[in-house]
Enzyme design. Structure first.
Site, PDB file in Angstrom:
ATOM      1  N   HIS A   1      -8.336   0.950   1.992  1.00 14.65           N
ATOM      2  CA  HIS A   1      -8.289   0.681   3.428  1.00 14.65           C
ATOM      3  C   HIS A   1      -9.007   1.765   4.243  1.00 14.65           C
ATOM      4  O   HIS A   1      -8.604   2.097   5.347  1.00 14.65           O
ATOM      5  CB  HIS A   1      -6.858   0.509   3.894  1.00 14.65           C
ATOM      6  CG  HIS A   1      -6.757  -0.270   5.186  1.00 14.65           C
ATOM      7  ND1 HIS A   1      -7.438  -1.438   5.407  1.00 14.65           N
ATOM      8  CD2 HIS A   1      -6.057  -0.033   6.316  1.00 14.65           C
ATOM      9  CE1 HIS A   1      -7.163  -1.884   6.612  1.00 14.65           C
ATOM     10  NE2 HIS A   1      -6.332  -1.056   7.188  1.00 14.65           N
TER      11      HIS A   1
ATOM     12  N   GLU B   1       0.859  -1.183   0.000  1.00 10.63           N
ATOM     13  CA  GLU B   1       0.000   0.000   0.000  1.00 10.63           C
ATOM     14  C   GLU B   1       0.896   1.234   0.000  1.00 10.63           C
ATOM     15  O   GLU B   1       1.532   1.552   0.989  1.00 10.63           O
ATOM     16  CB  GLU B   1      -0.910   0.003   1.225  1.00 10.63           C
ATOM     17  CG  GLU B   1      -1.922  -1.117   1.212  1.00 10.63           C
ATOM     18  CD  GLU B   1      -2.847  -1.101   2.422  1.00 10.63           C
ATOM     19  OE1 GLU B   1      -2.621  -0.316   3.356  1.00 10.63           O
ATOM     20  OE2 GLU B   1      -3.794  -1.894   2.421  1.00 10.63           O
TER      21      GLU B   1
END
Length: 110
Positions: free
Chosen positions: A95, A76
């Site tokens: 997220h 990420e």
């Protein structure tokens, strides 16, 4: 002595992280065991699901997995490059899926 040397060394003891134990927990074999039409949802931790195996499963019309929704990824960062990107049967969120106005208001009240 708490916070002091550990067997003559300083710092934290060397123990494997939880991430090392869960990386690839759901791979090709586990995805192949899913019921026809199943939808995989991962909001737990990036790396638990093998993203390459998941992409292969979603690409294969004969695979029992119908779709996936993923909120956590192995990597990420700003240069997002998941193998799941662009699949019509994959919902990818950054997220923050739990950050809707309703979810935030409910969390604040609780």
């Amino acid at each position: 002595m708490p916070g002091g040397p550990v067997h003559g060394r300083t710092g934290a003891p060397r123990t494997p992280s939880a991430h090392q134990h869960t990386r690839g927990l759901i791979g090709r074999a586990e995805l192949g065991l899913m019921r026809p039409g199943a939808i995989l949802l991962n909001t737990a931790r990036g790396g638990i699901v093998d993203e390459h195996a998941l992409a292969d499963a979603l690409r294969d019309p004969a695979h029992p997995l119908a779709a996936a929704a993923v909120d956590t990824f192995e990597h990420e960062h700003a240069a997002f490059a998941s193998p799941l990107l662009g699949f019509p049967n994959a919902l990818l969120t950054p997220h923050v899926a739990g950050m809707t106005r309703t979810a935030m208001a409910t969390a604040a009240l609780r």
